[in-house]
Motif scaffolding. Structure first.
Motif, PDB file in Angstrom:
ATOM      1  N   GLY A   1       5.479 -71.815 -44.211  1.00  0.00           N
ATOM      2  CA  GLY A   1       4.137 -71.793 -44.222  1.00  0.00           C
ATOM      3  C   GLY A   1       3.396 -72.054 -42.883  1.00  0.00           C
ATOM      4  O   GLY A   1       3.953 -72.584 -42.518  1.00  0.00           O
ATOM      5  N   PRO A   2       2.360 -71.132 -42.500  1.00  0.00           N
ATOM      6  CA  PRO A   2       1.801 -71.293 -41.488  1.00  0.00           C
ATOM      7  C   PRO A   2       1.258 -72.583 -41.127  1.00  0.00           C
ATOM      8  O   PRO A   2       0.824 -72.847 -40.122  1.00  0.00           O
ATOM      9  CB  PRO A   2       0.679 -70.050 -41.519  1.00  0.00           C
TER      10      PRO A   2
ATOM     11  N   VAL B   1       9.119 -64.596 -38.118  1.00  0.00           N
ATOM     12  CA  VAL B   1       8.254 -64.524 -39.308  1.00  0.00           C
ATOM     13  C   VAL B   1       8.907 -64.964 -40.404  1.00  0.00           C
ATOM     14  O   VAL B   1       7.844 -65.455 -41.411  1.00  0.00           O
ATOM     15  CB  VAL B   1       7.821 -62.973 -39.198  1.00  0.00           C
ATOM     16  N   TRP B   2      10.108 -65.137 -40.339  1.00  0.00           N
ATOM     17  CA  TRP B   2      10.528 -65.745 -41.822  1.00  0.00           C
ATOM     18  C   TRP B   2      10.316 -67.370 -41.960  1.00  0.00           C
ATOM     19  O   TRP B   2       9.851 -67.819 -42.747  1.00  0.00           O
ATOM     20  CB  TRP B   2      12.167 -65.595 -41.733  1.00  0.00           C
ATOM     21  N   VAL B   3      10.377 -67.809 -40.616  1.00  0.00           N
ATOM     22  CA  VAL B   3      10.188 -69.288 -40.403  1.00  0.00           C
ATOM     23  C   VAL B   3       8.570 -69.774 -40.723  1.00  0.00           C
ATOM     24  O   VAL B   3       8.385 -70.494 -41.622  1.00  0.00           O
ATOM     25  CB  VAL B   3      10.532 -69.685 -38.889  1.00  0.00           C
TER      26      VAL B   3
ATOM     27  N   ALA C   1       6.998 -60.208 -49.296  1.00  0.00           N
ATOM     28  CA  ALA C   1       7.832 -60.184 -48.320  1.00  0.00           C
ATOM     29  C   ALA C   1       8.460 -61.528 -47.545  1.00  0.00           C
ATOM     30  O   ALA C   1       7.385 -62.168 -46.949  1.00  0.00           O
ATOM     31  CB  ALA C   1       7.292 -59.273 -47.148  1.00  0.00           C
ATOM     32  N   TRP C   2       9.604 -61.652 -47.437  1.00  0.00           N
ATOM     33  CA  TRP C   2      10.102 -62.685 -46.812  1.00  0.00           C
ATOM     34  C   TRP C   2      11.138 -62.680 -45.597  1.00  0.00           C
ATOM     35  O   TRP C   2      11.448 -63.162 -44.759  1.00  0.00           O
ATOM     36  CB  TRP C   2      10.494 -64.090 -47.663  1.00  0.00           C
ATOM     37  N   SER C   3      12.371 -61.550 -46.127  1.00  0.00           N
ATOM     38  CA  SER C   3      13.626 -61.523 -45.400  1.00  0.00           C
ATOM     39  C   SER C   3      13.562 -61.132 -44.048  1.00  0.00           C
ATOM     40  O   SER C   3      12.961 -60.197 -43.860  1.00  0.00           O
ATOM     41  CB  SER C   3      14.301 -60.499 -46.269  1.00  0.00           C
ATOM     42  N   PRO C   4      14.235 -61.887 -43.082  1.00  0.00           N
ATOM     43  CA  PRO C   4      14.424 -61.508 -41.829  1.00  0.00           C
ATOM     44  C   PRO C   4      14.836 -60.230 -41.571  1.00  0.00           C
ATOM     45  O   PRO C   4      14.439 -59.512 -40.637  1.00  0.00           O
ATOM     46  CB  PRO C   4      15.225 -62.683 -41.185  1.00  0.00           C
TER      47      PRO C   4
ATOM     48  N   THR D   1      14.287 -70.698 -48.765  1.00  0.00           N
ATOM     49  CA  THR D   1      14.006 -69.346 -49.349  1.00  0.00           C
ATOM     50  C   THR D   1      14.266 -69.400 -50.648  1.00  0.00           C
ATOM     51  O   THR D   1      13.567 -68.841 -51.591  1.00  0.00           O
ATOM     52  CB  THR D   1      14.842 -68.455 -48.431  1.00  0.00           C
ATOM     53  N   ASN D   2      15.359 -70.084 -50.989  1.00  0.00           N
ATOM     54  CA  ASN D   2      15.912 -70.086 -52.627  1.00  0.00           C
ATOM     55  C   ASN D   2      14.871 -70.566 -53.413  1.00  0.00           C
ATOM     56  O   ASN D   2      14.701 -70.068 -54.486  1.00  0.00           O
ATOM     57  CB  ASN D   2      16.965 -71.143 -52.507  1.00  0.00           C
ATOM     58  N   ALA D   3      13.961 -71.426 -52.994  1.00  0.00           N
ATOM     59  CA  ALA D   3      12.761 -72.298 -53.790  1.00  0.00           C
ATOM     60  C   ALA D   3      11.634 -71.238 -54.152  1.00  0.00           C
ATOM     61  O   ALA D   3      10.877 -71.206 -54.850  1.00  0.00           O
ATOM     62  CB  ALA D   3      12.237 -73.457 -53.083  1.00  0.00           C
TER      63      ALA D   3
END
Lengths: 259, 259
Positions: free
Chosen positions: B227-228, B220-222, B19-22, B136-138
């Motif tokens: 990466g945290p 959360v996307w950022v 999961a990534w998308s804002p 994101t693309n990567a």
């Protein structure tokens, strides 16, 4: 009435009614809606900074070089000694200091109301300027007119044209384009009011809040300065199912000037 | 679980957690916060339009030539037959259909929440793109990567540079300028949260609403895509007295992926 709030506003040259400014209308609507006694004190543009320094009103912004910038509305409340600048800060002060009057910024909506100010400003405020500032200038007293023209032509002239009168003259394509953008901006605001599928007039549904007072402050500027019988206002009043004209009707009993 | 809501989301190439998308995070936060059972269905970019047409999900916008544009999130609710597109519309649907779950858009704030979406978008959304879209693309799977690169390079390339990798490369001045603008935008949002003099984390003070879920979706996307442990996130987490990191902590128990 010795202890009434003093409400500082900028006069137009109307003989019956001098009130025009969208920002001070927000405070007048707030005071009238709350039913708090006050007295309007008229201040010409070149006198605003001196007055603010004299009564201890804070600047509302700073120039890039650090010079403080003073604006109206300001209120002075003799019963507490408070002097408050900025219409939203005034609304918060009045809510807090006079808790028995109807609240305009319910505390749980404070941050949303603040975000609304930004959204509203992005949607229509800048777009109204090139039409409304020249029309306003023509209705100021000479000392304010000279000041207003000079400062506005310096700040916005590079974008719109050297003289106020060239910014968006009646009949021009520039003016038609601006009205189109303003209409698009108000349609966007109407979209927020109908996002839940209800065709609301007031942001919070059934009670007036500072968001409504903000919209009304700018709409009443258009109505009063262009004139309620002008073709421009008559057209505006039909937008979004007449939502903006209906808002002013709903707040009509608070559209009152005390002097 | 035959009747659980299907929640359509776009996968990243992470092995533990895709999961990534804002925008879909807004719906995941909403579902988790409400405690409504659901199952995530992963859809690669080139398959989104076909899926939406197949299940009857409405487009969320139209191209200038009238071509419908389909986006995720979408949910399909077998217990009512409803198929809903757009994260805010999904939140309204869930509030209405599941009134026993915590409400995220209190009805009296509906129009203010809608205005907030515009204010938030103006403040930071556009500014985040040139940094976050290449990152994101990567992290997409090959079919989505090809689609995402092609469509984003067409739509934003003319402003930022031909290739995604040239938009804001690490160490570039362009990137530093973008981070500065993003920080300014978040400081503006922090200003709304402190307008009443209180240093709030949540827009409505003590209860979560869709405004918070929106901010968290983008933050959360950022955090997840950069990466945290990245220097960029560690810096972001200090902004505005750590307000955005604190928001994610406050919502941490809802930052959960079901598969």
């Amino acid at each position: 009435m010795a202890n009434v709030i003093l409400f500082y506003d900028i006069p137009g040259n109307g003989t019956a009614d001098k009130a025009w400014s969208p920002n001070t209308w927000k405070t007048r609507y707030t005071l009238n809606y709350k039913g708090i006694p006050y007295k309007t004190v008229w201040v010409e543009y070149p006198d605003i900074a001196g007055l603010c320094k004299e009564i201890g009103a804070a600047p509302t912004s700073y120039e890039p070089d650090g010079t403080p910038s003073y604006t109206l509305p300001v209120i002075k409340d003799p019963s507490t000694g408070a002097v408050i600048s900025d219409s939203a800060a005034i609304a918060r002060y009045l809510d807090k200091t006079y808790p028995d009057t109807p609240v305009v910024i319910p505390p749980e909506t404070d941050a949303l109301q603040a975000a609304f100010q930004h959204a509203f400003s992005q949607a229509v405020v800048g777009q109204l300027g090139p039409i409304m500032l020249p029309a306003t200038n023509a209705q100021l007293n000479p000392r304010s007119e000279e000041y207003f023209r000079r400062t506005r032509e310096i700040s916005r002239g590079p974008m719109y044209g050297e003289k106020l009168e060239d910014w968006a003259p009646p009949g021009s394509e520039k003016r038609a384009k601006l009205w189109k953008d303003i209409k698009t901006g108000f349609a966007r605001i109407a979209g927020w009011l109908t996002a839940d599928g209800k065709d609301k007039i007031l942001f919070m549904g059934d009670k007036v809040s500072y968001a409504d007072i903000t919209v009304a402050g700018w709409v009443v500027w258009v109505k009063r300065v262009l004139g309620p019988d002008s073709a421009d206002w008559k057209e505006f009043a039909t937008w979004d199912n007449g939502k903006w004209a209906k808002l002013l009707e709903l707040l009509e009993k608070y559209e009152v000037v005390d002097v």
